[in-house]
Design an enzyme around this catalytic site. Structure first.
Site, mmCIF file in Angstrom:
data_model
loop_
_atom_site.group_PDB
_atom_site.id
_atom_site.type_symbol
_atom_site.label_atom_id
_atom_site.label_comp_id
_atom_site.label_asym_id
_atom_site.label_seq_id
_atom_site.Cartn_x
_atom_site.Cartn_y
_atom_site.Cartn_z
ATOM 1 N N GLY A 56 10.359 -6.140 0.098
ATOM 2 C CA GLY A 56 11.526 -5.489 0.674
ATOM 3 C C GLY A 56 12.123 -6.268 1.822
ATOM 4 O O GLY A 56 11.616 -7.314 2.234
ATOM 5 N N SER A 57 13.207 -5.714 2.356
ATOM 6 C CA SER A 57 13.983 -6.429 3.370
ATOM 7 C C SER A 57 13.234 -6.625 4.675
ATOM 8 O O SER A 57 13.509 -7.572 5.416
ATOM 9 C CB SER A 57 15.298 -5.678 3.632
ATOM 10 O OG SER A 57 15.038 -4.363 4.101
ATOM 11 N N THR A 58 12.283 -5.748 4.984
ATOM 12 C CA THR A 58 11.484 -5.911 6.204
ATOM 13 C C THR A 58 10.283 -6.806 5.951
ATOM 14 O O THR A 58 9.993 -7.715 6.729
ATOM 15 C CB THR A 58 11.018 -4.539 6.726
ATOM 16 O OG1 THR A 58 12.146 -3.672 6.864
ATOM 17 C CG2 THR A 58 10.340 -4.682 8.082
ATOM 18 N N ASP A 112 3.608 -4.264 5.184
ATOM 19 C CA ASP A 112 4.735 -3.874 4.339
ATOM 20 C C ASP A 112 5.668 -2.965 5.131
ATOM 21 O O ASP A 112 5.300 -2.440 6.188
ATOM 22 C CB ASP A 112 4.232 -3.142 3.091
ATOM 23 C CG ASP A 112 5.193 -3.234 1.915
ATOM 24 O OD1 ASP A 112 6.324 -3.725 2.104
ATOM 25 O OD2 ASP A 112 4.820 -2.814 0.809
ATOM 26 N N ALA A 114 8.539 0.423 5.028
ATOM 27 C CA ALA A 114 8.544 1.788 4.505
ATOM 28 C C ALA A 114 9.961 2.323 4.575
ATOM 29 O O ALA A 114 10.774 1.882 5.398
ATOM 30 C CB ALA A 114 7.589 2.685 5.288
ATOM 31 N N LYS A 125 7.732 5.168 0.168
ATOM 32 C CA LYS A 125 7.995 3.788 -0.192
ATOM 33 C C LYS A 125 8.489 3.762 -1.633
ATOM 34 O O LYS A 125 8.362 4.737 -2.355
ATOM 35 C CB LYS A 125 6.737 2.929 -0.044
ATOM 36 C CG LYS A 125 6.291 2.745 1.405
ATOM 37 C CD LYS A 125 4.986 1.971 1.529
ATOM 38 C CE LYS A 125 4.972 0.669 0.789
ATOM 39 N NZ LYS A 125 6.068 -0.236 1.178
ATOM 40 N N GLY A 128 12.658 0.095 -3.191
ATOM 41 C CA GLY A 128 12.857 -1.242 -3.741
ATOM 42 C C GLY A 128 12.257 -1.397 -5.127
ATOM 43 O O GLY A 128 12.449 -2.436 -5.766
ATOM 44 N N GLU A 134 2.419 -1.794 -4.793
ATOM 45 C CA GLU A 134 2.206 -1.611 -3.358
ATOM 46 C C GLU A 134 1.060 -0.639 -3.103
ATOM 47 O O GLU A 134 0.188 -0.885 -2.263
ATOM 48 C CB GLU A 134 3.494 -1.112 -2.699
ATOM 49 C CG GLU A 134 4.579 -2.172 -2.612
ATOM 50 C CD GLU A 134 5.906 -1.632 -2.142
ATOM 51 O OE1 GLU A 134 6.747 -2.436 -1.705
ATOM 52 O OE2 GLU A 134 6.120 -0.391 -2.199
#
Length: 267
Positions: A56-58, A112, A114, A125, A128, A134
């Site tokens: 994901g983006s984070t 990861d 959230a 979660k 995405g 995950e």
């Protein structure tokens, strides 16, 4: 300069506590806040660790930081377990050695993002699309560090009014989606098949499954009971509630970074 905090602080009564640290500059973008949280999470990484690499983006900021530290020689002997094909591609491009759960059934640390975090550090979660891998990888981790910006903090799971994802098998997906809607009807649920494939077709996960996004109007209350009920439905593979899994949540906001720790019986 690294921000000061005690990463080993754990509350004895299993309640989450805030550990404030020096505030970053004001007027940061959401992506900059994500990067700050991600870099703080990588402070937990030590040479020789087996790491769960989130999606994901984070999480991509954390993976990038790990790759950077490996190139600089500040980390060594790292093995990454990616939670998606996309993360696998990123990690390989950065030179991060990879493996899987078959070779490493116990993971030292997973990092990861959230989509939601409640006051008890329960998570949503999977927006995405990588929730199954995950949950498998982060559930096998001694420590699971979650990185978010403050917009992801909610009073209760589903509180953002955005999707609670459920991964289902493609076979008779309408039947399964309707069963999910009926099960969650008491919470004002609307269930929608996630689109995103070519020509408006269904989004397909890395595991070849579909995702039904559930939009809830009400607090679900007993999350454990709801989780069990969803998983008992034939056709359901996994859902996006990650209950009592996060050991640490790092929250970046305009006023600074907060470290929320929670006792975890698995560690």
């Amino acid at each position: 300069m690294a921000l000061a905090y005690d990463p080993l602080f754990i509350t004895s009564d299993k309640s989450a506590m805030d550990v404030p640290s020096t505030p970053p500059p004001m007027m940061l973008t959401q992506d900059e806040l994500k990067r700050i949280a991600a870099h703080k999470a990588v402070d937990f990484v030590e040479s020789g660790m087996v790491l769960g690499l989130g999606t994901g983006s984070t999480a991509k900021h954390a993976v990038a930081r790990i790759g950077e530290l490996l190139r600089q020689g500040k980390l060594s002997n790292i093995v990454g377990i990616p939670t998606s094909k996309k993360t696998q591609e990123q990690a390989l491009s950065l030179g991060i050695p990879l493996s899987d759960l078959d070779a490493h059934p116990v993971i030292d640390l997973s990092i990861d993002g959230a989509d939601e975090v409640d006051p008890h550090l329960n998570l949503v979660k999977g927006r995405g699309g990588s929730l199954l891998r995950e949950k498998m990888i982060e559930g096998a981790s001694k420590k699971f560090v979650v990185i978010v910006d403050e917009s992801k903090m909610v009073k209760h799971i589903g509180g953002s009014k955005l999707a609670l994802p459920v991964e289902i098998v493609p076979f008779c997906w309408k039947f399964t989606a309707e069963k999910l809607r009926e099960l969650m009807d008491g919470y004002g649920c609307e269930a929608k098949l996630r689109l995103g494939g070519e020509k408006g077709k269904a989004f397909v996960t890395d595991n070849g499954n579909y995702i039904v996004d559930m939009y809830l109007e009400k607090d679900m209350g007993d999350l454990g009971a709801v989780s069990d009920a969803i998983l008992r439905l034939p056709g359901v593979v996994e859902h996006g509630m990650f209950l009592d899994m996060a050991s640490t949540v790092i929250v970046a906001g305009e006023l600074g970074v907060k470290i929320k720790n929670k006792h975890s019986s698995c560690c």
